[in-house]
Design a protein around this motif. Structure first.
Motif, PDB file in Angstrom:
ATOM      1  N   ARG A  71       0.472  -1.400  -0.374  1.00 42.62           N
ATOM      2  CA  ARG A  71       0.208  -0.113   0.010  1.00 42.62           C
ATOM      3  C   ARG A  71       1.028   1.325   0.420  1.00 42.62           C
ATOM      4  N   PRO A  79       1.413   5.940  -9.421  1.00 43.68           N
ATOM      5  CA  PRO A  79       0.188   6.171  -9.354  1.00 43.68           C
ATOM      6  C   PRO A  79      -0.897   6.111  -7.541  1.00 43.68           C
ATOM      7  N   VAL A 111      -1.583   9.648  -7.642  1.00 37.70           N
ATOM      8  CA  VAL A 111      -2.870   9.908  -8.046  1.00 37.70           C
ATOM      9  C   VAL A 111      -3.868   9.501  -6.716  1.00 37.70           C
ATOM     10  N   ASP A 163      -5.741  13.141  -7.136  1.00 37.53           N
ATOM     11  CA  ASP A 163      -6.773  12.809  -7.731  1.00 37.53           C
ATOM     12  C   ASP A 163      -8.057  12.168  -6.461  1.00 37.53           C
ATOM     13  N   GLN A 206      -6.742   2.668   0.163  1.00 41.64           N
ATOM     14  CA  GLN A 206      -6.774   1.542  -0.697  1.00 41.64           C
ATOM     15  C   GLN A 206      -7.669   2.008  -1.827  1.00 41.64           C
ATOM     16  N   VAL A 248      -6.900   2.991  -4.712  1.00 43.99           N
ATOM     17  CA  VAL A 248      -6.378   3.020  -5.231  1.00 43.99           C
ATOM     18  C   VAL A 248      -6.586   1.206  -5.533  1.00 43.99           C
ATOM     19  N   PRO A 249      -7.367   0.809  -6.935  1.00 36.69           N
ATOM     20  CA  PRO A 249      -7.384  -0.515  -6.605  1.00 36.69           C
ATOM     21  C   PRO A 249      -5.856  -2.081  -7.304  1.00 36.69           C
ATOM     22  N   LEU A 250      -6.292  -2.563  -6.040  1.00 34.63           N
ATOM     23  CA  LEU A 250      -4.868  -3.770  -6.413  1.00 34.63           C
ATOM     24  C   LEU A 250      -5.081  -4.305  -7.687  1.00 34.63           C
ATOM     25  N   LYS A 300      -6.148  -2.824 -12.223  1.00 31.45           N
ATOM     26  CA  LYS A 300      -6.957  -2.421 -12.786  1.00 31.45           C
ATOM     27  C   LYS A 300      -8.167  -3.425 -13.540  1.00 31.45           C
ATOM     28  N   GLY A 337     -12.000   2.914 -12.348  1.00 29.81           N
ATOM     29  CA  GLY A 337     -11.179   4.712 -12.162  1.00 29.81           C
ATOM     30  C   GLY A 337     -11.150   3.875 -10.424  1.00 29.81           C
ATOM     31  N   LEU A 338     -10.728   5.328  -9.724  1.00 30.84           N
ATOM     32  CA  LEU A 338     -10.883   5.046  -7.829  1.00 30.84           C
ATOM     33  C   LEU A 338     -11.889   4.297  -7.148  1.00 30.84           C
TER      34      LEU A 338
END
Lengths: 248, 402
Positions: free
Chosen positions: B189, B268, B272, B276, B334, B336-338, B340, B346-347
């Motif tokens: 993480r 990211p 991100v 974001d 958490q 940002v998905p592990l 994509k 997206g997030l």
């Protein structure tokens, strides 16, 4: 004792999700709580964009970070059971630290809002501490290994179908669904895979087919930089995860 | 100074706070308990992507506030800054009750709270930071309760009392440090992964701890410093706001460092999250500008810094701002998905459920109720010296009486 490993050939995988369905039926998981799933994603952009998919079971890591973080030793790696990582549902306190620590996102806390409607927990309400009572429930139950219908308030995960694998004859190098003598001991996802993209065998046995496949077809482990050293290997093109980019 | 020699015109307010806080705490507990019994943890909006949500953020908020209060008390208990003595009994009481509130919220979040009571001590997973966090916070609670009981008996400076004070300081350093490492050791993480995360936790813990101390002290005296004992009044006119300013400055510098490295990073999972998720939120902007920068600016000038209204405003801004920061910190690791995948382009989206908010209100109500109770039962403004001027003499008296 064997060290069970899985090889997934992405050049053969069609992304049909038969493995996901078979896993759900075998292990009585709730819809959406897929211990084994096929993830679809895109990589790159037009005109060189690619559509990819990635079957994702628990990696049964050799050095599993989920085991290190669990404050109660509820999650543990059992070398006497082929190196499979289990969850003792009688010890799990539902802190979900293992879900945080797993780099592969293959742990589930099914005691949550339904991921797929309708909510089967309402249609088949659970009894005896079970989250739900699915029709045709599997007779295999082992709370110390997280096998069976998940109770409330605990984490669950893929067990490499240990309730099948554990009954295999001692010393077999591979559990091949094409072998009538062994077919009943093969994990559900491997047995059901229509294009035969999955292989299951003993990583400690030099004669095993899984070892030959890894050696001959350049098997790689997913997110190997994490140091978890999965016992699941991928073959073929696309065995990687593109970096995350938010949708614009 | 005993409890009956102090002007306690504020007891009516404290009784009201105790009653109202207790009623809210009981009602909110009942609501959450009913939701958990009828819906299970489906009453919460956490899932496989965001496993830790608002309840964990609330626990972190209160646990670190508790740690910060003990760190402030340690200035007198451990490091001999005697001008802080009039603050430490209230600080320790607040540290105890905020930790209790945090643990109460955590208990409602866990899948099997009572199982934890035997499963953790019987299995001794010493590799887990969470195990050590539990051990050290338990020790912290024990030492704080012990120290408070000693102060209540008038024993402020005996050898044993000082040793217990030092022990609670060490326990709180270890507790807040391991709480930081519960997040900071997670290399998978990257937003959290940081060996220096304990420094950020210590700074913000102390920052929110001082804010809580200022807030509740003024609450006890109806914003009227003239009602306060002289030592306490002198603290609020000098040392405490200066400490508040210093902690605001330290937090600001550390925050800017985290912000800069976060935005600079290519990864990211870090970049991100900052661009974001955190900076895309008006709430986070409020936490940044309103909860850290504005209090720093408000406290910069000596005149402003010593004004009760400004101190109270700064305290409220910090208490709200740091709470928001805790939520975004916990969830930010958490979002940002592990992987994509098709389902997570997206997030990850997470918004706390109404049950989660009710649980947070339970924690807050518990703090207010227990604070009111503390004011009713104890003289939280007690101090070993009558005034700062004769602290040495009073210190000797306190020692002799012990």
């Amino acid at each position: 004792m064997a060290k069970w490993g899985m090889v997934i050939d992405l050049d053969k995988c069609t992304g049909c999700q038969a493995c996901t369905t078979a896993c759900g039926m075998e292990n009585d998981t709730l819809p959406g709580e897929n211990w084994q799933d096929v993830l679809f994603y895109t990589e790159g952009e037009y005109p060189s964009g690619q559509m990819k998919w990635l079957p994702r079971p628990c990696m049964q890591c050799e050095d599993p970070s989920c085991v290190h973080v669990c404050p109660t030793r509820a999650t543990y790696k059992d070398p006497d059971a082929g190196g499979i990582v289990f969850i003792d549902w009688d010890k799990c306190i539902g802190c979900k630290y293992c879900m945080i620590a797993c780099p592969y996102g293959v742990r589930f806390f099914a005691d949550e809002a339904p991921l797929v409607e309708p909510d089967l927990k309402e249609i088949f309400p659970g009894s005896g501490g079970q989250l739900w009572d699915p029709p045709g429930q599997s007779p295999d139950q082992d709370r110390k290994r997280g096998i069976g219908v998940q109770p409330k308030g605990v984490v669950s995960k893929c067990t490499f179908c240990y309730h099948r694998v554990s009954k295999a004859p001692e010393g077999v190098p591979d559990l091949d669904e094409d072998d009538p003598e062994l077919v009943d001991y093969v994990p559900a996802c491997v047995r059901t895979c229509p294009p035969k993209a999955r292989f299951f065998g003993d990583l400690d046995n030099p004669e095993s087919n899984v070892n030959k496949l890894i050696a001959n077809k350049n098997g790689i482990r997913l997110k190997d930089h994490t140091g978890n050293r999965p016992q699941v290997c991928y073959l073929g093109a696309g065995a990687g995860i593109p970096a995350f980019q938010p949708k614009s | 100074m005993s409890a009956d020699t102090i002007d306690r015109n504020n007891t009516g307010l404290m009784t009201g706070m105790l009653v109202v806080g207790a009623v809210i705490a009981i009602v909110t507990f009942a609501i959450v308990a009913f939701a958990l019994v009828t819906q299970g943890h489906a009453a919460f909006n956490m899932d496989a992507n965001v496993a830790w949500g608002l309840p964990i953020a609330t626990y972190v908020y209160f646990a670190l506030m508790s740690s910060g209060l003990t760190l402030v008390a340690a200035l007198a208990m451990v490091f001999g800054f005697k001008q802080y003595y009039p603050l430490i009994k209230r600080a320790i009481w607040l540290a105890i009750i905020t930790l209790v509130a945090g643990l109460a919220v955590l208990a409602m979040e866990l899948g099997h709270t009572f199982r934890m009571l035997w499963a953790i001590p019987l299995n001794l997973q010493i590799e887990s930071a969470m195990f050590w966090m539990g051990v050290f916070y338990l020790l912290d609670l024990i030492f704080m309760a012990w120290k408070f009981q000693m102060m209540e008996r008038g024993d402020w400076t005996s050898r044993l009392s000082r040793q217990v004070g030092v022990a609670s300081f060490i326990a709180v350093l270890l507790a807040a440090g391991t709480l930081a490492l519960v997040f900071g050791m997670m290399s998978m993480r990257p937003f959290w992964f940081d060996p220096t995360l304990p420094v950020w936790f210590y700074a913000t813990a102390a920052f929110s701890g001082v804010a809580a101390l200022v807030f509740f002290t003024y609450l006890s005296y109806g914003m009227n410093r003239s009602r306060m004992p002289e030592g306490l009044r002198m603290d609020l006119e000098g040392p405490l706001p200066k400490l508040f300013l210093a902690l605001a400055g330290i937090t600001l510098v550390l925050f800017l460092s985290r912000l800069t490295t976060g935005l600079y990073a290519n990864a990211p999972e870090v970049n991100v999250v900052w661009s974001d998720y955190l900076l895309a939120s008006g709430w986070f902007h409020f936490a940044m500008w309103g909860g850290i920068l504005l209090p720093f600016v408000l406290l910069l000038g000596r005149g402003m810094r010593n004004a009760p209204g400004v101190q109270m405003l700064a305290a409220i801004l910090v208490l709200v701002g740091i709470f928001i920061e805790r939520i975004y910190f916990v969830v930010g690791g958490q979002v940002v998905p592990l992987f994509k995948g098709t389902w997570e382009r997206g997030l990850v989206e997470y918004a706390p459920s109404s049950t989660e908010w009710v649980l947070t209100v339970m924690g807050i109500a518990l703090v207010f109720a227990l604070y009111g109770l503390g004011e009713r039962l104890f003289n939280l403004s007690d101090s070993p010296m009558v005034t700062a001027g004769d602290e040495a003499a009073s210190g000797r008296q306190a020692t002799a009486s012990s």
